[in-house]
Design a protein around this motif. Structure first.
Motif, PDB file in Angstrom:
ATOM      1  N   ASP A   5       0.809  -1.221   0.000  1.00  0.00           N
ATOM      2  CA  ASP A   5       0.000   0.000   0.000  1.00  0.00           C
ATOM      3  C   ASP A   5       0.842   1.270   0.000  1.00  0.00           C
ATOM      4  O   ASP A   5       0.447   2.290   0.568  1.00  0.00           O
ATOM      5  N   ASN A   6       1.997   1.208  -0.638  1.00  0.00           N
ATOM      6  CA  ASN A   6       2.838   2.390  -0.812  1.00  0.00           C
ATOM      7  C   ASN A   6       2.710   2.924  -2.233  1.00  0.00           C
ATOM      8  O   ASN A   6       2.272   2.208  -3.140  1.00  0.00           O
ATOM      9  N   THR A   7       3.105   4.167  -2.415  1.00  0.00           N
ATOM     10  CA  THR A   7       3.211   4.754  -3.750  1.00  0.00           C
ATOM     11  C   THR A   7       4.682   5.036  -3.990  1.00  0.00           C
ATOM     12  O   THR A   7       5.307   5.781  -3.223  1.00  0.00           O
ATOM     13  N   LYS A  31       1.567   0.867  -5.567  1.00  0.00           N
ATOM     14  CA  LYS A  31       1.442   1.608  -6.812  1.00  0.00           C
ATOM     15  C   LYS A  31       2.831   2.039  -7.241  1.00  0.00           C
ATOM     16  O   LYS A  31       3.574   2.650  -6.464  1.00  0.00           O
ATOM     17  N   VAL A  32       3.215   1.695  -8.467  1.00  0.00           N
ATOM     18  CA  VAL A  32       4.571   1.941  -8.944  1.00  0.00           C
ATOM     19  C   VAL A  32       4.550   2.909 -10.128  1.00  0.00           C
ATOM     20  O   VAL A  32       3.780   2.724 -11.087  1.00  0.00           O
ATOM     21  N   ILE A  33       5.395   3.923 -10.044  1.00  0.00           N
ATOM     22  CA  ILE A  33       5.618   4.859 -11.155  1.00  0.00           C
ATOM     23  C   ILE A  33       7.056   4.693 -11.598  1.00  0.00           C
ATOM     24  O   ILE A  33       7.982   4.858 -10.788  1.00  0.00           O
ATOM     25  N   VAL A  34       7.259   4.349 -12.852  1.00  0.00           N
ATOM     26  CA  VAL A  34       8.627   4.200 -13.361  1.00  0.00           C
ATOM     27  C   VAL A  34       9.023   5.476 -14.096  1.00  0.00           C
ATOM     28  O   VAL A  34       8.253   6.018 -14.880  1.00  0.00           O
ATOM     29  N   LEU A  35      10.231   5.941 -13.799  1.00  0.00           N
ATOM     30  CA  LEU A  35      10.752   7.128 -14.469  1.00  0.00           C
ATOM     31  C   LEU A  35      11.873   6.685 -15.401  1.00  0.00           C
ATOM     32  O   LEU A  35      12.804   5.992 -14.980  1.00  0.00           O
ATOM     33  N   GLY A  36      11.758   7.063 -16.670  1.00  0.00           N
ATOM     34  CA  GLY A  36      12.781   6.721 -17.656  1.00  0.00           C
ATOM     35  C   GLY A  36      12.921   7.816 -18.687  1.00  0.00           C
ATOM     36  O   GLY A  36      12.059   8.689 -18.800  1.00  0.00           O
ATOM     37  N   ARG A  37      14.000   7.759 -19.448  1.00  0.00           N
ATOM     38  CA  ARG A  37      14.237   8.822 -20.429  1.00  0.00           C
ATOM     39  C   ARG A  37      13.779   8.458 -21.830  1.00  0.00           C
ATOM     40  O   ARG A  37      13.562   9.329 -22.667  1.00  0.00           O
ATOM     41  N   ASN A  38      13.618   7.150 -22.110  1.00  0.00           N
ATOM     42  CA  ASN A  38      13.319   6.678 -23.457  1.00  0.00           C
ATOM     43  C   ASN A  38      11.819   6.420 -23.608  1.00  0.00           C
ATOM     44  O   ASN A  38      11.278   5.486 -23.018  1.00  0.00           O
ATOM     45  N   GLU A  39      11.153   7.249 -24.393  1.00  0.00           N
ATOM     46  CA  GLU A  39       9.697   7.144 -24.536  1.00  0.00           C
ATOM     47  C   GLU A  39       9.281   5.789 -25.113  1.00  0.00           C
ATOM     48  O   GLU A  39       8.300   5.180 -24.653  1.00  0.00           O
ATOM     49  N   LYS A  40      10.017   5.295 -26.114  1.00  0.00           N
ATOM     50  CA  LYS A  40       9.676   4.007 -26.711  1.00  0.00           C
ATOM     51  C   LYS A  40       9.769   2.896 -25.683  1.00  0.00           C
ATOM     52  O   LYS A  40       8.898   2.012 -25.614  1.00  0.00           O
ATOM     53  N   MET A  73       2.720  15.766  -6.810  1.00  0.00           N
ATOM     54  CA  MET A  73       1.771  16.318  -5.848  1.00  0.00           C
ATOM     55  C   MET A  73       0.350  16.289  -6.403  1.00  0.00           C
ATOM     56  O   MET A  73      -0.616  16.016  -5.670  1.00  0.00           O
ATOM     57  N   THR A  74       0.206  16.536  -7.702  1.00  0.00           N
ATOM     58  CA  THR A  74      -1.122  16.549  -8.321  1.00  0.00           C
ATOM     59  C   THR A  74      -1.675  15.142  -8.493  1.00  0.00           C
ATOM     60  O   THR A  74      -2.860  14.887  -8.203  1.00  0.00           O
ATOM     61  N   ASN A  75      -0.824  14.234  -8.952  1.00  0.00           N
ATOM     62  CA  ASN A  75      -1.307  12.901  -9.316  1.00  0.00           C
ATOM     63  C   ASN A  75      -1.123  11.853  -8.216  1.00  0.00           C
ATOM     64  O   ASN A  75      -1.927  10.916  -8.113  1.00  0.00           O
ATOM     65  N   TYR A  76      -0.066  12.010  -7.411  1.00  0.00           N
ATOM     66  CA  TYR A  76       0.238  11.011  -6.378  1.00  0.00           C
ATOM     67  C   TYR A  76       0.659  11.703  -5.079  1.00  0.00           C
ATOM     68  O   TYR A  76       1.802  11.594  -4.639  1.00  0.00           O
ATOM     69  N   PRO A  77      -0.284  12.416  -4.441  1.00  0.00           N
ATOM     70  CA  PRO A  77       0.071  13.159  -3.226  1.00  0.00           C
ATOM     71  C   PRO A  77       0.496  12.261  -2.066  1.00  0.00           C
ATOM     72  O   PRO A  77       1.077  12.758  -1.102  1.00  0.00           O
ATOM     73  N   LYS A  78       0.232  10.962  -2.154  1.00  0.00           N
ATOM     74  CA  LYS A  78       0.638  10.047  -1.094  1.00  0.00           C
ATOM     75  C   LYS A  78       1.944   9.316  -1.414  1.00  0.00           C
ATOM     76  O   LYS A  78       2.297   8.352  -0.742  1.00  0.00           O
ATOM     77  N   LEU A  79       2.670   9.791  -2.422  1.00  0.00           N
ATOM     78  CA  LEU A  79       3.970   9.191  -2.730  1.00  0.00           C
ATOM     79  C   LEU A  79       4.831   9.151  -1.472  1.00  0.00           C
ATOM     80  O   LEU A  79       5.056  10.181  -0.833  1.00  0.00           O
TER      81      LEU A  79
END
Length: 261
Positions: A5-7, A31-40, A73-79
């Motif tokens: 139950d973490n973001t 909930k996982v958000i991946v950050l990457g530089r390559n859009e493809k 903050m807008t999309n995942y304020p509980k990060l």
């Protein structure tokens, strides 16, 4: 720390250790958000992992991160968790006259400055959570330098030092509900950090085993997770760093530069 139950934001989350952790943590109910530089590559990862979310940025270029805090903050304020796994590694001949300034600084910008920038930008959000965690990925080579990888070794030593300083500042500021973990991997050939290294290489650790070690260390709020052969490298760096580095140099320089420098 409870790993459900973490973001969680994971830089370098589209490959290697970052992706391995992302997939495991998602199956644990996070909930996982991946950050990457390559859009493809991001599109491919989201196709295979539809429960992920993503943010496109290049951690080596701080200007691409300037909107990240507001987006979070807008999309995942509980990060409440950040894992810095973005990293690159190359062997370099320091006598090579064609070695460019961009090559000299590329690993510094990604491995060290990228980690510092993401932590600093998201720290205000993390300290507001009831419990939070920062995981910075260093390397066994933060303890003993690889002569064939001078910039990588320097950046990972920097990550180690920065992570320790960050932890102590949080404690001093009475934000000890924000746990700071240094994940110290050994060689993990499956990450393809170096395409020339095979899974049969000495000291190699399976990615799944590294993820297991990381999850256990995070659950136990360990300040440092020395995984696999990284344990021996840390001990060698404490007991006999000069001898260890010289012995490693004799092996690795021949491996990477068999015709000399």
């Amino acid at each position: 720390m409870k790993l459900t139950d973490n973001t969680i934001l994971i830089t370098g989350g589209t490959s290697g250790i970052g992706l391995g952790l992302a997939q495991r943590l998602q199956t644990m109910g996070n909930k996982v958000i991946v950050l990457g530089r390559n859009e493809k590559r991001i599109v491919e990862i989201l196709r295979d992992n539809p429960d992920f979310d993503s943010y496109q940025a290049d951690v080596s270029k701080p200007e691409t991160l300037k909107d990240l805090p507001a987006w979070i903050m807008t999309n995942y304020p509980k990060l409440n968790m950040v894992i810095n796994s973005a990293g690159i590694m190359h062997a370099y001949d320091l006598f090579d006259p064609e070695l460019t300034l961009d090559e000299l600084t590329a690993e510094i910008n990604t491995n060290l400055i990228g980690t510092i920038a993401v932590d600093k930008l998201l720290l205000p959000q993390l300290v507001q959570q009831p419990e939070a965690m920062i995981v910075n990925v260093s390397s066994g080579l933060a303890n003993v330098s690889s002569a064939a990888h001078p910039f990588y070794s320097a950046t990972k030593a920097g990550v180690h030092m920065f992570t320790s300083a960050l932890r102590e500042q949080l404690i001093y500021a009475k934000h000890d509900h924000v746990h700071v973990v240094e994940l110290v991997p050994p060689l993990v050939a499956e990450t393809n950090l170096e395409s020339t290294v095979t899974t049969e290489a000495s000291g190699n650790m399976k990615l799944s085993d590294l993820v297991d070690a990381a999850i256990k260390g995070m659950t136990d709020n360990k300040i440092r997770v020395n995984a696999g052969a990284a344990k021996a490298l840390r001990k060698a760096g404490q007991i006999a760093p000069d001898r260890t580095e010289h012995q490693m140099a004799g092996q690795m320089l021949k491996q990477y530069f068999p015709h000399g420098l």
